[in-house]
Design a protein around this motif. Structure first.
Motif, mmCIF file in Angstrom:
data_model
loop_
_atom_site.group_PDB
_atom_site.id
_atom_site.type_symbol
_atom_site.label_atom_id
_atom_site.label_comp_id
_atom_site.label_asym_id
_atom_site.label_seq_id
_atom_site.Cartn_x
_atom_site.Cartn_y
_atom_site.Cartn_z
ATOM 1 N N ILE A 50 0.834 -1.197 0.000
ATOM 2 C CA ILE A 50 0.000 0.000 0.000
ATOM 3 C C ILE A 50 0.870 1.249 0.000
ATOM 4 N N THR A 51 0.552 2.194 -0.888
ATOM 5 C CA THR A 51 1.149 3.530 -0.878
ATOM 6 C C THR A 51 0.017 4.543 -0.872
ATOM 7 N N SER A 52 0.355 5.818 -0.766
ATOM 8 C CA SER A 52 -0.677 6.857 -0.751
ATOM 9 C C SER A 52 -1.390 6.967 -2.095
ATOM 10 N N LEU A 53 -0.783 6.468 -3.158
ATOM 11 C CA LEU A 53 -1.353 6.599 -4.493
ATOM 12 C C LEU A 53 -2.054 5.353 -4.992
ATOM 13 N N GLY A 54 -1.915 4.254 -4.275
ATOM 14 C CA GLY A 54 -2.554 3.047 -4.769
ATOM 15 C C GLY A 54 -2.169 1.820 -3.983
ATOM 16 N N THR A 55 -2.799 0.712 -4.357
ATOM 17 C CA THR A 55 -2.569 -0.568 -3.720
ATOM 18 C C THR A 55 -2.123 -1.572 -4.772
ATOM 19 N N TRP A 56 -1.139 -2.366 -4.428
ATOM 20 C CA TRP A 56 -0.652 -3.422 -5.317
ATOM 21 C C TRP A 56 -0.856 -4.761 -4.624
ATOM 22 N N LEU A 57 -1.417 -5.716 -5.355
ATOM 23 C CA LEU A 57 -1.524 -7.079 -4.873
ATOM 24 C C LEU A 57 -0.509 -7.905 -5.639
ATOM 25 N N VAL A 58 0.379 -8.575 -4.917
ATOM 26 C CA VAL A 58 1.545 -9.176 -5.567
ATOM 27 C C VAL A 58 1.606 -10.679 -5.291
ATOM 28 N N PRO A 59 1.246 -11.518 -6.268
ATOM 29 C CA PRO A 59 1.394 -12.962 -6.122
ATOM 30 C C PRO A 59 2.846 -13.374 -6.305
ATOM 31 N N SER A 152 -7.867 7.337 -4.789
ATOM 32 C CA SER A 152 -8.095 8.782 -4.895
ATOM 33 C C SER A 152 -8.399 9.350 -3.516
ATOM 34 N N ARG A 153 -7.996 10.601 -3.319
ATOM 35 C CA ARG A 153 -8.328 11.298 -2.073
ATOM 36 C C ARG A 153 -9.609 12.124 -2.210
ATOM 37 N N HIS A 154 -10.147 12.225 -3.430
ATOM 38 C CA HIS A 154 -11.386 12.986 -3.623
ATOM 39 C C HIS A 154 -12.498 12.350 -2.780
ATOM 40 N N PRO A 155 -13.206 13.118 -1.937
ATOM 41 C CA PRO A 155 -14.151 12.516 -0.979
ATOM 42 C C PRO A 155 -15.254 11.680 -1.620
ATOM 43 N N LYS A 156 -15.786 12.107 -2.751
ATOM 44 C CA LYS A 156 -16.863 11.344 -3.371
ATOM 45 C C LYS A 156 -16.348 10.052 -3.990
ATOM 46 N N ILE A 157 -15.213 10.145 -4.669
ATOM 47 C CA ILE A 157 -14.620 8.941 -5.254
ATOM 48 C C ILE A 157 -14.198 7.985 -4.152
ATOM 49 N N LYS A 194 -10.500 11.052 -14.235
ATOM 50 C CA LYS A 194 -9.557 12.106 -13.858
ATOM 51 C C LYS A 194 -8.667 11.680 -12.697
ATOM 52 N N GLU A 195 -9.255 11.035 -11.699
ATOM 53 C CA GLU A 195 -8.534 10.700 -10.477
ATOM 54 C C GLU A 195 -7.696 9.424 -10.591
ATOM 55 N N THR A 196 -8.139 8.481 -11.419
ATOM 56 C CA THR A 196 -7.472 7.176 -11.463
ATOM 57 C C THR A 196 -6.919 6.813 -12.835
ATOM 58 N N GLY A 197 -7.369 7.508 -13.877
ATOM 59 C CA GLY A 197 -6.968 7.129 -15.222
ATOM 60 C C GLY A 197 -7.742 5.922 -15.736
ATOM 61 N N MET A 198 -8.764 5.504 -15.001
ATOM 62 C CA MET A 198 -9.569 4.344 -15.361
ATOM 63 C C MET A 198 -11.044 4.700 -15.262
ATOM 64 N N SER A 199 -11.866 4.038 -16.068
ATOM 65 C CA SER A 199 -13.306 4.203 -15.925
ATOM 66 C C SER A 199 -13.764 3.493 -14.652
ATOM 67 N N PHE A 200 -14.981 3.806 -14.219
ATOM 68 C CA PHE A 200 -15.532 3.140 -13.040
ATOM 69 C C PHE A 200 -15.570 1.627 -13.236
ATOM 70 N N GLY A 201 -16.038 1.180 -14.396
ATOM 71 C CA GLY A 201 -16.127 -0.250 -14.665
ATOM 72 C C GLY A 201 -14.775 -0.931 -14.665
ATOM 73 N N ALA A 202 -13.767 -0.276 -15.261
ATOM 74 C CA ALA A 202 -12.422 -0.855 -15.310
ATOM 75 C C ALA A 202 -11.814 -0.928 -13.909
ATOM 76 N N TRP A 203 -12.071 0.115 -13.106
ATOM 77 C CA TRP A 203 -11.535 0.121 -11.740
ATOM 78 C C TRP A 203 -12.149 -1.009 -10.920
ATOM 79 N N ARG A 204 -13.460 -1.202 -11.049
ATOM 80 C CA ARG A 204 -14.113 -2.270 -10.288
ATOM 81 C C ARG A 204 -13.631 -3.647 -10.747
ATOM 82 N N ARG A 205 -13.412 -3.827 -12.062
ATOM 83 C CA ARG A 205 -12.885 -5.101 -12.541
ATOM 84 C C ARG A 205 -11.506 -5.367 -11.969
ATOM 85 N N ARG A 206 -10.676 -4.325 -11.912
ATOM 86 C CA ARG A 206 -9.330 -4.488 -11.353
ATOM 87 C C ARG A 206 -9.405 -4.859 -9.872
#
Length: 258
Positions: A50-59, A152-157, A194-206
């Motif tokens: 975990i970092t402030s910008l994202g989470t990595w899952l590493v097998p 993202s740190r944006h409160p709604k996102i 804007k916040e993630t570089g991914m669409s909502f659907g792509a983010w949820r799939r990830r």
């Protein structure tokens, strides 16, 4: 929380690479930084970084690259065996300046294991030193894998993200999520990109992909994981897996590995 290792604090250009071996069992390390860049690799088990910008899952087939002075935290939700290498800043030329997950080749895996056996007191000339330089060369050819979940740190996102992390199988469409956080679906869609570089659907799939890898590594069956994460069939789940990673979910299944 476990205190961080001091290995990454070693600054010595005559030691291009230093290494560490740590075995963890359902533990988490404290957030920390170090001047050496790090390739964080677990030869057994799945770790979460975990970092402030994202989470990595590493097998165990992959590793996460952490540049110098990037704050990070390692969480083990199962038993893991970390074999990590750190690169001195003097040798950082040509290495990534951002965090990323990479595929670990059989050669790189053996080089890492050999570096751990050599230790951190090798001479500045000789076969041990040359091996460490080969590791740096291999790291400069790293190939990225898509297991980064941008946050993202944006409160709604963040409200949407936190809810989905708690319940990855939630089937609600973006219109419903927009209503929950008091905005329009169009605005929420734009914010995600804007916040993630991914669409909502792509983010949820990830997110679901990362959750699936963790559950498969803990011994759940492919069918069980597929249905618990909201997929209507095992084939739909397998198709998502192949699209994202190019392999079948059975490649990550503990049940199919033994």
């Amino acid at each position: 929380m476990l205190p961080p290792s001091t290995t990454g604090q070693i600054l010595n250009p005559d030691l291009p690479v230093v290494s560490i071996a740590i075995d963890l069992e359902r533990e988490q390390g404290a957030p920390h930084t170090h001047p050496r860049a790090q390739l964080l690799y677990s030869i057994e088990g799945v770790m979460r970084v975990i970092t402030s910008l994202g989470t990595w899952l590493v097998p165990s087939t992959q590793a996460v690259w952490i540049p110098s002075m990037i704050e990070h935290q390692v969480i083990a939700t199962e038993a893991i065996a970390i074999r990590s290498v750190y690169v001195d800043p003097a040798w950082s030329g040509g290495l990534p300046s951002d965090c990323c997950v990479i595929a670990v080749s059989p050669l790189l895996r053996e080089l890492i294991l050999r570096a751990v056996k050599i230790g951190n007191s090798y001479p500045s000339v000789g076969p041990e030193r040359r091996l460490m330089e080969v590791i740096v060369d291999e790291l400069r050819q790293m190939k990225r894998a898509p297991l980064h979940l941008p946050m993202s740190r944006h409160p709604k996102i963040r409200k949407v993200m936190d809810a989905l992390v708690e319940r990855p199988a939630d089937p609600a469409k973006i219109e419903a999520w927009a209503k929950r956080v008091g905005t329009s679906a169009r605005s929420l869609s734009r914010l995600f990109v804007k916040e993630t570089g991914m669409s909502f659907g792509a983010w949820r799939r990830r997110l679901r992909l990362m959750e699936a890898i963790e559950r498969l590594g803990q011994g759940e069956s492919v069918t069980q994981v597929a249905f618990e994460l909201g997929y209507q069939s095992g084939s739909a789940f397998a198709a998502m897996f192949r699209t994202e990673l190019g392999v079948s979910p059975k490649c990550y299944s503990l049940q199919d590995s033994g």
